[in-house]
Design a protein around this motif. Structure first.
Motif, PDB file in Angstrom:
ATOM      1  N   UNK A 131      17.199 -49.440  39.628  1.00  0.00           N
ATOM      2  CA  UNK A 131      18.253 -50.230  40.254  1.00  0.00           C
ATOM      3  C   UNK A 131      19.536 -49.416  40.338  1.00  0.00           C
ATOM      4  N   UNK A 132      20.126 -49.398  41.527  1.00  0.00           N
ATOM      5  CA  UNK A 132      21.393 -48.696  41.736  1.00  0.00           C
ATOM      6  C   UNK A 132      22.418 -49.682  42.297  1.00  0.00           C
ATOM      7  N   UNK A 133      23.659 -49.586  41.800  1.00  0.00           N
ATOM      8  CA  UNK A 133      24.733 -50.482  42.227  1.00  0.00           C
ATOM      9  C   UNK A 133      25.945 -49.656  42.637  1.00  0.00           C
ATOM     10  N   UNK A 134      26.359 -49.795  43.886  1.00  0.00           N
ATOM     11  CA  UNK A 134      27.524 -49.059  44.383  1.00  0.00           C
ATOM     12  C   UNK A 134      28.798 -49.659  43.805  1.00  0.00           C
ATOM     13  N   UNK A 135      29.682 -48.803  43.327  1.00  0.00           N
ATOM     14  CA  UNK A 135      30.948 -49.254  42.742  1.00  0.00           C
ATOM     15  C   UNK A 135      32.153 -48.866  43.586  1.00  0.00           C
ATOM     16  N   UNK A 136      31.911 -48.223  44.730  1.00  0.00           N
ATOM     17  CA  UNK A 136      33.006 -47.859  45.617  1.00  0.00           C
ATOM     18  C   UNK A 136      32.488 -47.777  47.045  1.00  0.00           C
ATOM     19  N   UNK A 137      33.307 -48.280  47.987  1.00  0.00           N
ATOM     20  CA  UNK A 137      32.925 -48.199  49.392  1.00  0.00           C
ATOM     21  C   UNK A 137      33.035 -46.762  49.897  1.00  0.00           C
ATOM     22  N   UNK A 138      32.450 -46.525  51.058  1.00  0.00           N
ATOM     23  CA  UNK A 138      32.579 -45.221  51.690  1.00  0.00           C
ATOM     24  C   UNK A 138      31.236 -44.568  51.915  1.00  0.00           C
ATOM     25  N   UNK A 139      31.237 -43.244  51.917  1.00  0.00           N
ATOM     26  CA  UNK A 139      30.016 -42.469  52.131  1.00  0.00           C
ATOM     27  C   UNK A 139      29.487 -41.999  50.788  1.00  0.00           C
ATOM     28  N   UNK A 140      28.240 -42.326  50.500  1.00  0.00           N
ATOM     29  CA  UNK A 140      27.605 -41.941  49.228  1.00  0.00           C
ATOM     30  C   UNK A 140      26.676 -40.753  49.458  1.00  0.00           C
ATOM     31  N   UNK A 141      26.712 -39.815  48.534  1.00  0.00           N
ATOM     32  CA  UNK A 141      25.879 -38.619  48.618  1.00  0.00           C
ATOM     33  C   UNK A 141      24.739 -38.718  47.609  1.00  0.00           C
ATOM     34  N   UNK A 142      23.510 -38.805  48.113  1.00  0.00           N
ATOM     35  CA  UNK A 142      22.328 -38.778  47.255  1.00  0.00           C
ATOM     36  C   UNK A 142      21.741 -37.371  47.288  1.00  0.00           C
ATOM     37  N   UNK A 143      21.589 -36.779  46.104  1.00  0.00           N
ATOM     38  CA  UNK A 143      20.989 -35.454  46.031  1.00  0.00           C
ATOM     39  C   UNK A 143      19.473 -35.524  46.058  1.00  0.00           C
ATOM     40  N   UNK A 144      18.846 -34.402  45.731  1.00  0.00           N
ATOM     41  CA  UNK A 144      17.382 -34.348  45.672  1.00  0.00           C
ATOM     42  C   UNK A 144      16.894 -35.026  44.397  1.00  0.00           C
ATOM     43  N   UNK A 145      15.596 -35.148  44.271  1.00  0.00           N
ATOM     44  CA  UNK A 145      14.977 -35.736  43.073  1.00  0.00           C
ATOM     45  C   UNK A 145      14.616 -34.634  42.092  1.00  0.00           C
ATOM     46  N   UNK A 146      15.050 -34.795  40.838  1.00  0.00           N
ATOM     47  CA  UNK A 146      14.752 -33.829  39.792  1.00  0.00           C
ATOM     48  C   UNK A 146      13.457 -34.234  39.077  1.00  0.00           C
ATOM     49  N   UNK A 147      12.546 -33.278  38.976  1.00  0.00           N
ATOM     50  CA  UNK A 147      11.232 -33.537  38.382  1.00  0.00           C
ATOM     51  C   UNK A 147      10.969 -32.503  37.289  1.00  0.00           C
ATOM     52  N   UNK A 148      10.473 -32.983  36.166  1.00  0.00           N
ATOM     53  CA  UNK A 148       9.995 -32.076  35.119  1.00  0.00           C
ATOM     54  C   UNK A 148       8.519 -32.359  34.884  1.00  0.00           C
ATOM     55  N   UNK A 149       7.674 -31.381  35.160  1.00  0.00           N
ATOM     56  CA  UNK A 149       6.244 -31.571  34.912  1.00  0.00           C
ATOM     57  C   UNK A 149       5.781 -30.658  33.791  1.00  0.00           C
ATOM     58  N   UNK A 150       4.804 -31.161  33.030  1.00  0.00           N
ATOM     59  CA  UNK A 150       4.321 -30.452  31.838  1.00  0.00           C
ATOM     60  C   UNK A 150       3.122 -29.585  32.199  1.00  0.00           C
TER      61      UNK A 150
END
Length: 464
Positions: A131-150
């Motif tokens: 769950x994600x909740x925006x706390x400020x209006x405007x343009x939001x920047x979503x980066x890539x997904x970080x994955x750690x595999x064993x």
């Protein structure tokens, strides 16, 4: 997909530390140094060979069939509204992978449910929700997904970046608008304080012919239609349409006030841990709701901002139609109040220059006593051609202080000061607007309902 970065896992690090402890204990017990060195060296070499082989084999298997990420993001977010996001890990290979997942969210988002650990079986898909909740209006920047595999033997955790960055918009909270639309369809707007009136027989625009009903005015009977139909027929009228509502939105330092009122009070779908609605956010919410109402009534809606540098000004020419609200919000959704002084007179002059047709001009601001000398001539100038409604936001904390119980002696001073300040503000506001019954000075949470009621009053009275 970016380059993989191997990180030693906890188990081999603990094994290496254990080997060092064992070698130290052996030396303390008198075991010859050469013997301890040989045994420790052999074990260490075997460990490095095993770890290297594990990393090489795991990287080979990963490159042959890497996990793929599918991120399901909405087209836009609403301020303060929790949104469930879904990441899907797709494994098209013959090997299962143990992974830890973290999504790179914008810094102005609160989130729950990250990071997560999962085992992704061979030839399968695993959905990860958070769950994600925006706390400020405007343009939001979503980066890539970080994955750690064993790795296969667990000697390393490999950090991998999957997916591509995304830019998304965060709009004002649509909860009030959605609730208005739902209640108006169910004819229960009184629940949120909005007054409604019977539309039959009001206004000056002809709407349609209808059968006479008890209570209809006799002067609205259409005698020619009655003669043709051989039963009483009346003319129905509606409020005048094709009128203009123009917002003059203050973006100066006055609108930066934020009293920490929980955003969940603005809508039932808001998150309890989200940031508060500032005065400016409440003004935008009210602007959006009244725009929706006016557009539904067939009127034009436009907006101008002032109190900000010229390069940051936003103008939206009045227009009507179902697409107008989205266009207006796309124009205003990312604007923020600045630290500059608002020049009311300059804003009035600019509005008169571009808006030739008579309109209901709604000035959204945060009035102070010291603004009277500048605001009064601006309103006087606007009223030469337009109907003006000044909507000022009053601090909620004043009401709380004025109504607090008198527990200690100093509380009486605080209460008296709050009442004195409120009275002074009311008097100054009345002098500025000239006791205009349309203008309002209300707490931010009450602004939207107050504006809609004033708009309905203007329409009923035919003031435009």
């Amino acid at each position: 997909m970016r380059a993989a970065i191997p990180i030693p896992a906890r188990a081999p690090v603990l094994a290496l530390a254990g080997l060092g402890v064992a070698a130290t204990v052996a030396l303390l017990l008198g075991v010859p140094v050469d013997y301890v060195a040989v045994v420790a060296g052999v074990l260490l070499a075997l460990g490095f060979v095993l770890a290297g082989a594990d990393l090489w084999q795991s990287l080979r298997l990963w490159r042959a069939a890497p996990l793929r990420i599918e991120r399901n993001l909405p087209g836009a977010f609403s301020l303060g509204v929790p949104t469930v996001l879904t990441l899907t890990l797709v494994n098209e290979g013959a090997q299962a992978w143990r992974v830890s997942v973290f999504d790179e969210l914008d810094t102005h988002f609160a989130f729950e449910g990250l990071p997560q650990e999962h085992v992704v079986p061979a030839l399968s898909r695993v959905a990860i929700r958070y769950t994600a909740t925006a706390t400020q209006r405007g343009v939001a920047q979503f980066g890539a997904t970080q994955l750690r595999w064993r790795t296969r033997l667990g000697c390393f955790e490999v950090r991998q970046t999957l997916g591509e960055p995304r830019r998304l918009r965060v709009y004002p909270n649509f909860a009030a608008l959605a609730r208005y639309a739902w209640l108006s369809g169910d004819r229960r707007l009184a629940q949120i304080g909005i007054k409604t009136y019977a539309q039959r027989g009001l206004g000056t625009d002809f709407r349609q012919l209808a059968d006479y009903k008890t209570g209809d005015s006799l002067r609205h009977i259409d005698w020619k239609a009655t003669q043709r139909q051989r039963r009483p027929i009346v003319r129905e009228f509606q409020d005048d349409r094709d009128q203009c509502v123009l917002f003059l939105l203050d973006c100066g330092r006055r609108m930066r006030a934020d009293e920490g009122v929980p955003a969940q009070q603005a809508g039932s779908n808001s998150s309890s841990n989200s940031n508060s609605n500032s005065h400016f956010d409440e003004a935008l919410n009210a602007l959006m709701l009244l725009s929706y109402v006016a557009l539904k009534e067939g009127d034009e809606v436009g907006a101008m901002t002032f109190g900000c540098p010229p390069e940051e000004r936003r103008d939206f020419a009045p227009r009507k139609g179902s697409a107008t609200l989205n266009a207006l919000m796309n124009r205003l959704h990312d604007i923020q109040p600045g630290a500059t002084h608002s020049d009311y007179l300059l804003a009035a002059q600019e509005l008169l220059r571009v808006q030739k047709r008579r309109a209901l001009v709604i000035v959204l601001t945060n009035f102070r006593d010291e603004d009277a000398a500048e605001l009064r001539p601006a309103i006087k100038l606007l009223r030469r051609k337009h109907l003006v409604l000044v909507a000022s936001l009053r601090e909620r904390v004043l009401g709380r202080i004025a109504s607090q119980p008198l527990v200690h002696a100093r509380d009486a001073v605080d209460v008296a000061a709050a009442h004195l300040f409120e009275q002074s503000r009311r008097d100054a506001f009345a002098r500025v607007v000239g006791n205009d019954p349309l203008s309002v000075d209300v707490e931010p949470a009450d602004l939207a309902v107050a504006l809609v009621n004033r708009y309905h009053a203007v329409k009923r009275a035919g003031l435009l």
